[in-house]
Design a protein around this motif. Structure first.
Motif, PDB file in Angstrom:
ATOM      1  N   TYR A  91       0.822  -1.216   0.000  1.00  0.00           N
ATOM      2  CA  TYR A  91       0.000   0.000   0.000  1.00  0.00           C
ATOM      3  C   TYR A  91       0.858   1.269   0.000  1.00  0.00           C
ATOM      4  N   LEU A  95       1.131   3.961  -3.053  1.00  0.00           N
ATOM      5  CA  LEU A  95       0.940   5.406  -2.878  1.00  0.00           C
ATOM      6  C   LEU A  95       2.092   6.184  -3.483  1.00  0.00           C
ATOM      7  N   HIS A  98       1.850   5.944  -7.255  1.00  0.00           N
ATOM      8  CA  HIS A  98       0.699   6.740  -7.704  1.00  0.00           C
ATOM      9  C   HIS A  98       1.039   8.227  -7.825  1.00  0.00           C
ATOM     10  N   LEU A 180      -5.810   3.462  -6.722  1.00  0.00           N
ATOM     11  CA  LEU A 180      -5.496   4.837  -6.318  1.00  0.00           C
ATOM     12  C   LEU A 180      -5.613   5.803  -7.489  1.00  0.00           C
ATOM     13  N   ASP A 181      -5.273   5.340  -8.681  1.00  0.00           N
ATOM     14  CA  ASP A 181      -5.376   6.203  -9.864  1.00  0.00           C
ATOM     15  C   ASP A 181      -6.824   6.575 -10.172  1.00  0.00           C
ATOM     16  N   ILE A 183      -9.151   7.262  -8.036  1.00  0.00           N
ATOM     17  CA  ILE A 183      -9.701   8.226  -7.080  1.00  0.00           C
ATOM     18  C   ILE A 183      -9.571   9.632  -7.658  1.00  0.00           C
ATOM     19  N   PRO A 185      -8.712  13.223  -8.022  1.00  0.00           N
ATOM     20  CA  PRO A 185      -7.832  14.130  -7.263  1.00  0.00           C
ATOM     21  C   PRO A 185      -8.562  15.338  -6.704  1.00  0.00           C
ATOM     22  N   VAL A 188      -9.482  15.007  -2.930  1.00  0.00           N
ATOM     23  CA  VAL A 188      -8.399  15.304  -1.986  1.00  0.00           C
ATOM     24  C   VAL A 188      -8.139  16.799  -1.950  1.00  0.00           C
ATOM     25  N   PHE A 202      -5.812  12.030   3.745  1.00  0.00           N
ATOM     26  CA  PHE A 202      -5.585  10.621   3.407  1.00  0.00           C
ATOM     27  C   PHE A 202      -6.529   9.719   4.195  1.00  0.00           C
ATOM     28  N   VAL A 205     -10.338  10.545   3.053  1.00  0.00           N
ATOM     29  CA  VAL A 205     -10.716  10.495   1.634  1.00  0.00           C
ATOM     30  C   VAL A 205     -10.043   9.330   0.921  1.00  0.00           C
ATOM     31  N   THR A 206      -8.701   9.359   0.864  1.00  0.00           N
ATOM     32  CA  THR A 206      -7.979   8.366   0.050  1.00  0.00           C
ATOM     33  C   THR A 206      -8.152   6.957   0.587  1.00  0.00           C
ATOM     34  N   SER A 210     -10.052   3.725  -1.263  1.00  0.00           N
ATOM     35  CA  SER A 210      -9.170   2.671  -1.776  1.00  0.00           C
ATOM     36  C   SER A 210      -9.428   1.317  -1.122  1.00  0.00           C
TER      37      SER A 210
END
Length: 292
Positions: A91, A95, A98, A180-181, A183, A185, A188, A202, A205-206, A210
């Motif tokens: 993970y 990140l 990403h 992750l791609d 999500i 941007p 965030v 993070f 949201v992220t 994910s």
């Protein structure tokens, strides 16, 4: 045939070759494997088993002996540990990849996949060299005074976990990077614009978005780790034998095909049960991330 019936029949016709291949190369050998597991062993006689016999002796020996139950328990424990480590290490690496520019991201993904393009025996030979008595890991530990003598890092549980994690880790990264791609941007950026710090953005949201990818990565890694064979065989010792290793030893070294087949059947059942159990927390993770 009406247009509606033709429309419904097209998918079945298109999938027929794949279905026939699946039946021929999976269902057929699986049934044969199950039948072989129900033969009596030859016990030193001619052949690998006694034709025409029916018995559950091989299963009784495997499940009745502490060694057999211990092998199943070790296989499950190793699979769960390797899957968890692969996701925990993969993970942060995903990140990092990403956040890279497009060209650097492609190079980083290529570096992650590169070990999978090499022969697995070559890869594990390198792991043996790194963790060996005179390898760089032990030399660094000796140089910094962490230990007074080389540690046994190969042919041990530590070596097996390191080797299997190294082999399984790329699968986690390959699943997590596209997750992750996907999500947006802007989400965030909006969180940061509302006053959230990097860690809060993070965490709020992220990470939740994910979680469906984390669930898939964990399931994929678990399936691969439960079938661990080359790592325990080449980097582990006798105490680190998994079900896959016992299949090889029973079938090829001892010539006991019923016992090998029964071990293989138990291995498949172990994977099926573990994946079914994993489906419960995986479903909760997907729901937490907004997945189906």
């Amino acid at each position: 045939m009406t247009p509606r019936r033709t429309h419904l029949a097209v998918p079945w016709l298109l999938s027929a070759p794949a279905a026939a291949l699946l039946l021929a190369l999976f269902a057929g050998p699986l049934l044969l494997l199950l039948r072989v597991s129900l033969y009596e062993s030859s016990d030193g006689g001619t052949g690998f088993y006694r034709p025409g016999t029916w018995t559950l002796r091989a299963y009784g020996e495997l499940l009745g002996e502490p060694f057999g139950r211990g092998t199943i328990a070790f296989t499950v424990a190793l699979g769960a540990a390797v899957a968890a480590l692969s996701v925990l290490i993969g993970y942060p690496l995903a990140l990092f990849i990403h956040a890279l520019p497009r060209r650097a991201k492609a190079l980083a993904i290529g570096a992650v996949v590169l070990p999978k393009l090499a022969n697995v025996f070559v890869v594990l030979y390198g792991v043996n060299l790194l963790l060996g008595h005179s390898g760089p890991v032990n030399r660094v530990l000796l140089a910094f005074g962490v230990t007074s003598e080389p540690l046994l890092l190969t042919h041990s549980l530590f070596g097996v976990v390191v080797a299997e994690t190294y082999l399984v880790l790329p699968y986690a990264v390959l699943v997590l990077v596209p997750t992750l791609d996907r999500i947006d941007p802007a989400l965030v950026a909006a969180a940061r614009g509302l006053g959230a710090g990097p860690w809060t953005a993070f965490r709020r949201v992220t990470l939740p978005l994910s979680l469906p990818g984390v669930a898939v990565a964990g399931q994929l890694c678990l399936i691969w780790a439960l079938g661990a064979f080359v790592g325990p065989l080449l980097v582990g010792g006798p105490e680190q034998a998994t079900l896959a290793v016992r299949v090889q030893k029973n079938g090829l070294e001892y010539g006991d095909w019923p016992r090998a087949a029964a071990t293989a059947v138990l291995s498949l059942l172990t994977v099926a049960v573990c994946v079914a159990v994993y489906a419960w927390p995986a479903r909760a993770m997907r729901r937490a991330g907004g997945g189906p």
